[in-house]
Scaffold this motif. Structure first.
Motif, PDB file in Angstrom:
ATOM      1  N   VAL A 533       0.841  -1.197   0.000  1.00 27.18           N
ATOM      2  CA  VAL A 533       0.000   0.000   0.000  1.00 27.18           C
ATOM      3  C   VAL A 533       0.875   1.244   0.000  1.00 27.18           C
ATOM      4  O   VAL A 533       1.823   1.357   0.786  1.00 27.18           O
ATOM      5  CB  VAL A 533      -0.941   0.005   1.221  1.00 27.18           C
ATOM      6  CG1 VAL A 533      -1.649   1.349   1.346  1.00 27.18           C
ATOM      7  CG2 VAL A 533      -1.964  -1.110   1.099  1.00 27.18           C
ATOM      8  N   LEU A 534       0.563   2.175  -0.897  1.00 33.41           N
ATOM      9  CA  LEU A 534       1.188   3.493  -0.939  1.00 33.41           C
ATOM     10  C   LEU A 534       0.069   4.523  -0.882  1.00 33.41           C
ATOM     11  O   LEU A 534      -0.668   4.704  -1.854  1.00 33.41           O
ATOM     12  CB  LEU A 534       2.015   3.671  -2.216  1.00 33.41           C
ATOM     13  CG  LEU A 534       3.200   2.714  -2.404  1.00 33.41           C
ATOM     14  CD1 LEU A 534       3.790   2.881  -3.791  1.00 33.41           C
ATOM     15  CD2 LEU A 534       4.260   2.976  -1.348  1.00 33.41           C
ATOM     16  N   ASN A 535      -0.078   5.160   0.274  1.00 32.87           N
ATOM     17  CA  ASN A 535      -1.166   6.111   0.510  1.00 32.87           C
ATOM     18  C   ASN A 535      -2.508   5.409   0.297  1.00 32.87           C
ATOM     19  O   ASN A 535      -2.815   4.453   0.987  1.00 32.87           O
ATOM     20  CB  ASN A 535      -1.005   7.339  -0.383  1.00 32.87           C
ATOM     21  CG  ASN A 535       0.278   8.090  -0.074  1.00 32.87           C
ATOM     22  OD1 ASN A 535       0.681   8.186   1.075  1.00 32.87           O
ATOM     23  ND2 ASN A 535       0.923   8.617  -1.098  1.00 32.87           N
ATOM     24  N   SER A 536      -3.297   5.846  -0.678  1.00 31.92           N
ATOM     25  CA  SER A 536      -4.611   5.240  -0.910  1.00 31.92           C
ATOM     26  C   SER A 536      -4.586   4.276  -2.092  1.00 31.92           C
ATOM     27  O   SER A 536      -5.618   3.992  -2.688  1.00 31.92           O
ATOM     28  CB  SER A 536      -5.653   6.339  -1.169  1.00 31.92           C
ATOM     29  OG  SER A 536      -5.297   7.093  -2.318  1.00 31.92           O
ATOM     30  N   THR A 537      -3.405   3.767  -2.421  1.00 28.01           N
ATOM     31  CA  THR A 537      -3.230   2.961  -3.626  1.00 28.01           C
ATOM     32  C   THR A 537      -2.514   1.657  -3.302  1.00 28.01           C
ATOM     33  O   THR A 537      -1.582   1.629  -2.497  1.00 28.01           O
ATOM     34  CB  THR A 537      -2.419   3.751  -4.672  1.00 28.01           C
ATOM     35  OG1 THR A 537      -3.086   4.987  -4.949  1.00 28.01           O
ATOM     36  CG2 THR A 537      -2.287   2.968  -5.962  1.00 28.01           C
ATOM     37  N   ILE A 538      -2.961   0.574  -3.943  1.00 29.52           N
ATOM     38  CA  ILE A 538      -2.272  -0.712  -3.846  1.00 29.52           C
ATOM     39  C   ILE A 538      -1.336  -0.831  -5.047  1.00 29.52           C
ATOM     40  O   ILE A 538      -1.773  -0.747  -6.202  1.00 29.52           O
ATOM     41  CB  ILE A 538      -3.264  -1.888  -3.836  1.00 29.52           C
ATOM     42  CG1 ILE A 538      -4.248  -1.749  -2.672  1.00 29.52           C
ATOM     43  CG2 ILE A 538      -2.517  -3.210  -3.727  1.00 29.52           C
ATOM     44  CD1 ILE A 538      -5.341  -2.801  -2.684  1.00 29.52           C
ATOM     45  N   PHE A 539      -0.052  -1.009  -4.771  1.00 31.77           N
ATOM     46  CA  PHE A 539       0.956  -1.149  -5.820  1.00 31.77           C
ATOM     47  C   PHE A 539       1.213  -2.636  -6.042  1.00 31.77           C
ATOM     48  O   PHE A 539       1.509  -3.377  -5.098  1.00 31.77           O
ATOM     49  CB  PHE A 539       2.241  -0.439  -5.407  1.00 31.77           C
ATOM     50  CG  PHE A 539       3.302  -0.430  -6.459  1.00 31.77           C
ATOM     51  CD1 PHE A 539       3.351   0.581  -7.403  1.00 31.77           C
ATOM     52  CD2 PHE A 539       4.252  -1.438  -6.524  1.00 31.77           C
ATOM     53  CE1 PHE A 539       4.330   0.597  -8.385  1.00 31.77           C
ATOM     54  CE2 PHE A 539       5.226  -1.436  -7.498  1.00 31.77           C
ATOM     55  CZ  PHE A 539       5.267  -0.416  -8.431  1.00 31.77           C
ATOM     56  N   LEU A 540       1.100  -3.091  -7.292  1.00 34.21           N
ATOM     57  CA  LEU A 540       1.207  -4.509  -7.628  1.00 34.21           C
ATOM     58  C   LEU A 540       2.294  -4.738  -8.665  1.00 34.21           C
ATOM     59  O   LEU A 540       2.437  -3.952  -9.607  1.00 34.21           O
ATOM     60  CB  LEU A 540      -0.124  -5.024  -8.188  1.00 34.21           C
ATOM     61  CG  LEU A 540      -1.369  -4.847  -7.309  1.00 34.21           C
ATOM     62  CD1 LEU A 540      -2.623  -5.094  -8.129  1.00 34.21           C
ATOM     63  CD2 LEU A 540      -1.310  -5.793  -6.120  1.00 34.21           C
ATOM     64  N   GLN A 541       3.045  -5.814  -8.500  1.00 35.56           N
ATOM     65  CA  GLN A 541       4.012  -6.246  -9.499  1.00 35.56           C
ATOM     66  C   GLN A 541       4.204  -7.751  -9.372  1.00 35.56           C
ATOM     67  O   GLN A 541       3.791  -8.365  -8.381  1.00 35.56           O
ATOM     68  CB  GLN A 541       5.350  -5.527  -9.314  1.00 35.56           C
ATOM     69  CG  GLN A 541       6.019  -5.788  -7.975  1.00 35.56           C
ATOM     70  CD  GLN A 541       7.352  -5.070  -7.848  1.00 35.56           C
ATOM     71  OE1 GLN A 541       8.107  -4.988  -8.804  1.00 35.56           O
ATOM     72  NE2 GLN A 541       7.634  -4.538  -6.671  1.00 35.56           N
ATOM     73  N   GLY A 542       4.822  -8.349 -10.381  1.00 38.28           N
ATOM     74  CA  GLY A 542       5.034  -9.783 -10.355  1.00 38.28           C
ATOM     75  C   GLY A 542       6.127 -10.172  -9.379  1.00 38.28           C
ATOM     76  O   GLY A 542       7.053  -9.403  -9.112  1.00 38.28           O
ATOM     77  N   PHE A 543       6.029 -11.371  -8.842  1.00 38.28           N
ATOM     78  CA  PHE A 543       7.104 -11.901  -8.016  1.00 38.28           C
ATOM     79  C   PHE A 543       8.348 -12.113  -8.887  1.00 38.28           C
ATOM     80  O   PHE A 543       8.242 -12.226 -10.116  1.00 38.28           O
ATOM     81  CB  PHE A 543       6.689 -13.232  -7.382  1.00 38.28           C
ATOM     82  CG  PHE A 543       5.694 -13.093  -6.271  1.00 38.28           C
ATOM     83  CD1 PHE A 543       5.975 -12.304  -5.164  1.00 38.28           C
ATOM     84  CD2 PHE A 543       4.477 -13.756  -6.321  1.00 38.28           C
ATOM     85  CE1 PHE A 543       5.063 -12.178  -4.130  1.00 38.28           C
ATOM     86  CE2 PHE A 543       3.559 -13.637  -5.298  1.00 38.28           C
ATOM     87  CZ  PHE A 543       3.849 -12.840  -4.195  1.00 38.28           C
ATOM     88  N   PRO A 544       9.536 -12.153  -8.282  1.00 35.44           N
ATOM     89  CA  PRO A 544      10.737 -12.465  -9.065  1.00 35.44           C
ATOM     90  C   PRO A 544      10.556 -13.758  -9.847  1.00 35.44           C
ATOM     91  O   PRO A 544      10.141 -14.783  -9.304  1.00 35.44           O
ATOM     92  CB  PRO A 544      11.822 -12.604  -7.985  1.00 35.44           C
ATOM     93  CG  PRO A 544      11.345 -11.746  -6.860  1.00 35.44           C
ATOM     94  CD  PRO A 544       9.850 -11.875  -6.862  1.00 35.44           C
ATOM     95  N   GLY A 545      10.836 -13.678 -11.140  1.00 29.75           N
ATOM     96  CA  GLY A 545      10.623 -14.822 -12.013  1.00 29.75           C
ATOM     97  C   GLY A 545       9.255 -14.836 -12.657  1.00 29.75           C
ATOM     98  O   GLY A 545       9.022 -15.582 -13.609  1.00 29.75           O
ATOM     99  N   SER A 546       8.330 -14.011 -12.144  1.00 32.44           N
ATOM    100  CA  SER A 546       6.979 -13.937 -12.716  1.00 32.44           C
ATOM    101  C   SER A 546       6.632 -12.505 -13.111  1.00 32.44           C
ATOM    102  O   SER A 546       5.464 -12.125 -13.117  1.00 32.44           O
ATOM    103  CB  SER A 546       5.950 -14.453 -11.697  1.00 32.44           C
ATOM    104  OG  SER A 546       6.227 -15.771 -11.314  1.00 32.44           O
ATOM    105  N   ASN A 547       7.654 -11.729 -13.409  1.00 36.56           N
ATOM    106  CA  ASN A 547       7.422 -10.323 -13.719  1.00 36.56           C
ATOM    107  C   ASN A 547       7.277 -10.070 -15.215  1.00 36.56           C
ATOM    108  O   ASN A 547       7.491  -8.962 -15.690  1.00 36.56           O
ATOM    109  CB  ASN A 547       8.552  -9.462 -13.151  1.00 36.56           C
ATOM    110  CG  ASN A 547       9.912  -9.849 -13.704  1.00 36.56           C
ATOM    111  OD1 ASN A 547      10.079 -10.926 -14.260  1.00 36.56           O
ATOM    112  ND2 ASN A 547      10.885  -8.965 -13.545  1.00 36.56           N
ATOM    113  N   TYR A 548       6.926 -11.115 -15.971  1.00 35.13           N
ATOM    114  CA  TYR A 548       6.667 -10.974 -17.401  1.00 35.13           C
ATOM    115  C   TYR A 548       5.178 -11.165 -17.659  1.00 35.13           C
ATOM    116  O   TYR A 548       4.570 -12.128 -17.187  1.00 35.13           O
ATOM    117  CB  TYR A 548       7.452 -12.016 -18.209  1.00 35.13           C
ATOM    118  CG  TYR A 548       8.859 -11.596 -18.535  1.00 35.13           C
ATOM    119  CD1 TYR A 548       9.164 -11.003 -19.752  1.00 35.13           C
ATOM    120  CD2 TYR A 548       9.885 -11.780 -17.619  1.00 35.13           C
ATOM    121  CE1 TYR A 548      10.458 -10.610 -20.053  1.00 35.13           C
ATOM    122  CE2 TYR A 548      11.181 -11.396 -17.902  1.00 35.13           C
ATOM    123  CZ  TYR A 548      11.461 -10.809 -19.125  1.00 35.13           C
ATOM    124  OH  TYR A 548      12.743 -10.419 -19.416  1.00 35.13           O
TER     125      TYR A 548
END
Length: 634
Positions: A533-548
């Motif tokens: 969580v960053l302020n009022s936002t959920i920041f999402l990204q892939g796990f290492p190895g699944s970031n494609y």
């Protein structure tokens, strides 16, 4: 005797060819003269005489009448009328600040290109080698035709000289400074630095090595925005004094071209210079990043944070990949041939193939950057000079590159991406660009738009809805995101986010951001992605190895099966910490969604929970009816 008479006659009738000092002063040291020439009123014309601007033209003359050469002369001029210095011929500001500059309160000048003044003894009185005249042009306030504005004082700022009190007569101020081995100047050589500024993106221009005709600079681009990303960045700027780039490490000019040097003033001045090895003589060069394969190249790489194919990630995703850096060797032109005369390029602009657009300010002088010592010792090495350029994201109207669809467990219909969310080519497609997108069955999200027609028609017939003719156009987005409200219970709720890549290329190091203003306090966990969580936002990204996020590909049977998008999916769980939160109607759906730093098109309506409320109402009515019957029977 006749020979002696002839010599006297020659000396009498033919004056010496050596020029003599232009002053009759008895100063046997360094004579400094400040002569105010003119002051013309300039616009805006004001009734307030104190704030009325005037153009001023003055001459500053430094003449060495002492017995020894004056090395690296420096002169303090005590301006005190709000002066803005626009130009200075034969001198530069000693602190390295570029013109125009505010010099009110006083400023120190140093010689450029002539920094040393010979003595009369070693030149046989040749004033051209003993003296320098600096022509000053600028703007002042409250001066003008009524007389020369008074200076605070003028003095020599070199150690080893003691200056008398300056004297002023009409438009001229003079002072004589005599050699004194024990004297120390009281004029400091400190630079007035501006504090470091903040912005969405900053560019640091650090001069790391300087010579008389050239210097090395390191340029560092740093992304400070938590949701912005740059791909294939292009950096451009304007040289202000005919500089050119001779060599680079960590980046390269987009176009290598030295013709402007060969046929211009640079070629005339650097007659023996091999311009075939230089890189760019463009007044406004464009710099691009190098590929990752050049990071350890001994000629082009080995610069920290270089060579990343122009990718700069947000700091919230990877702090070490949120900056890019390169070095360049810059050659200067007269009159800037002085180690201390350093001027950064101006009119900076940075853009990339994806992400926001930036508006950059002017470079400002800031405290020198400290770099890690190359030997590995725990000390810092200061840059010779540092300027900072601050760039901020501009709010420009442009088509998104991603879109969002909404769905819910209490409604069979999916609210698809908006019609023409990422643009439409009406001349190419036979469709209605102004028609609202049609509700879809959930399985339609998994196939390309051109293959959804049959499913759309069958679903509309099932729900007894009439379809427009022609049908609405596609969203035409390369990436779509589905937000599905998965469950809603007394103490919490869950949602599922699915990313679809409809493009032809894989997307590496992707990230998404979802703004949920009222529901954020109850955020609990992201299960199949890396989320925070960053302020009022959920920041999402892939796990290492699944970031494609892989590209769209053929189905199992390409002859009959539609193409399949690349997908990433995760469930997100929440608790209901906020009292009165309405998950089904408002608070369970995002108000903004970003993908790779760009804001996505979002539906203007939400899934209806009328069916769920009808069921709840029917159940409640049934229970109430049973209760009434039970009471009557009693």
């Amino acid at each position: 005797m006749p020979t002696f008479i002839i010599i006297l006659s020659i000396l009498f009738f033919f004056p010496t060819s050596f020029s003599q000092p232009s002053t009759s002063s008895d100063c046997n040291g360094v004579l400094i003269t400040y002569s105010y020439q003119i002051g013309d009123r300039i616009r805006p014309f004001l009734d307030d005489s104190v704030n009325q601007p005037y153009k001023f033209v003055s001459n500053l003359t430094v003449q060495n009448n002492g017995p020894e050469e004056l090395k690296d002369w420096r002169v303090f001029v005590g301006f005190n009328n709000g002066e803005l210095l626009v130009s200075a011929k034969n001198a530069v500001l000693d602190d390295g600040e570029a013109l125009p500059a505010n010099v009110s309160g006083g400023v120190v000048f140093s010689g450029s290109p002539v920094s040393d003044l010979k003595s009369a003894i070693e030149t046989a009185g040749d004033v051209d080698l003993m003296e320098v005249r600096v022509e000053l042009v600028g703007t002042q306030f409250g001066g003008g035709r009524r007389g020369a504005p008074l200076l605070g004082n003028i003095s020599l700022a070199n150690d080893g000289f003691s200056c008398r009190n300056s004297t002023t007569q009409e438009n001229e101020t003079t002072v004589c400074c005599l050699p004194d081995p024990n004297a120390k100047t009281d004029v400091s050589r400190t630079v007035n630095y501006s504090p470091l500024q903040t912005g969405d993106l900053t560019i640091m221009y650090d001069v790391t090595m300087t010579y008389e005709s050239n210097y090395w600079a390191q340029v560092t681009i740093t992304n400070h925005n938590p949701f912005s990303r740059l791909e294939n960045w292009n950096l451009s700027f304007d040289w202000m004094e005919n500089e050119f780039i001779n060599a680079m490490r960590g980046a390269y000019p987009k176009v290598v071209n030295t013709n402007d040097c060969l046929f211009g003033s640079q070629g005339e001045f650097y007659k023996e210079f091999d311009f075939s090895k230089a890189l760019s003589c463009d007044k406004r060069p464009t710099i691009i990043d190098l590929p990752l394969s050049k990071a350890n190249d001994t000629n082009l790489g080995l610069v920290p944070f270089c060579c990343r194919n122009g990718t700069i990630l947000p700091p919230s995703m990877d702090l070490m990949k949120s900056k890019s850096s390169f070095q360049m060797q810059v050659y200067k032109m007269p009159p800037g041939l002085n180690r201390t005369q350093l001027s950064p390029p101006r009119n900076w602009k940075i853009n990339s193939t994806i992400g926001a657009e930036y508006l950059c300010g002017h470079p400002i002088r800031v405290p020198p950057t400290l770099f890690p010592e190359a030997t590995g010792l725990p000390v810092g090495t200061a840059a010779v000079a540092t300027w900072q350029v601050v760039c901020n994201i501009t709010k420009t109207e442009k088509k998104p590159k991603c879109c969002v669809s909404f769905s819910s467990f209490f409604n069979d219909s999916v609210i698809p991406c908006n019609t023409c969310a990422c643009g439409c080519d009406n001349g190419k497609d036979i469709c209605n660009a102004n028609e609202q997108a049609i509700l879809l069955p959930a399985q339609a999200l998994l196939i390309p738009f051109e293959n959804r027609t049959r499913l759309t028609e069958e679903f509309a017939a099932l729900q007894r809805r009439k379809l427009p003719n022609p049908l609405p156009c596609a969203d035409n987005c390369g990436v779509s995101i589905n937000w599905h409200l998965l469950s809603d219970y007394r103490k919490g709720w869950t949602a599922r986010i699915t990313l679809f890549n409809w493009g032809e290329t894989d997307i590496a190091d992707w990230f998404a951001a979802v703004e949920l203003k009222n529901a954020i306090p109850g955020f609990e966990k992201v299960y199949s992605m890396d989320g925070k969580v960053l302020n009022s936002t959920i920041f999402l990204q892939g796990f290492p190895g699944s970031n494609y996020l892989i590209a769209e590909r053929n189905g199992s049977n390409p002859k009959k099966d539609p193409r399949v998008p690349g997908t990433q999916q995760s469930v997100i769980s929440f608790t209901k910490k906020e009292p009165g939160i309405d998950v089904g109607r408002v608070d369970g759906f995002p108000t903004k969604v970003y993908f790779n730093g760009e804001e996505c098109s979002i539906p203007v309506i939400l899934p209806s929970d009328a069916e769920r409320r009808a069921v709840v109402s029917a159940v409640f009515s049934g229970v109430l009816l049973i209760l009434v019957i039970f009471i009557v029977m009693q």
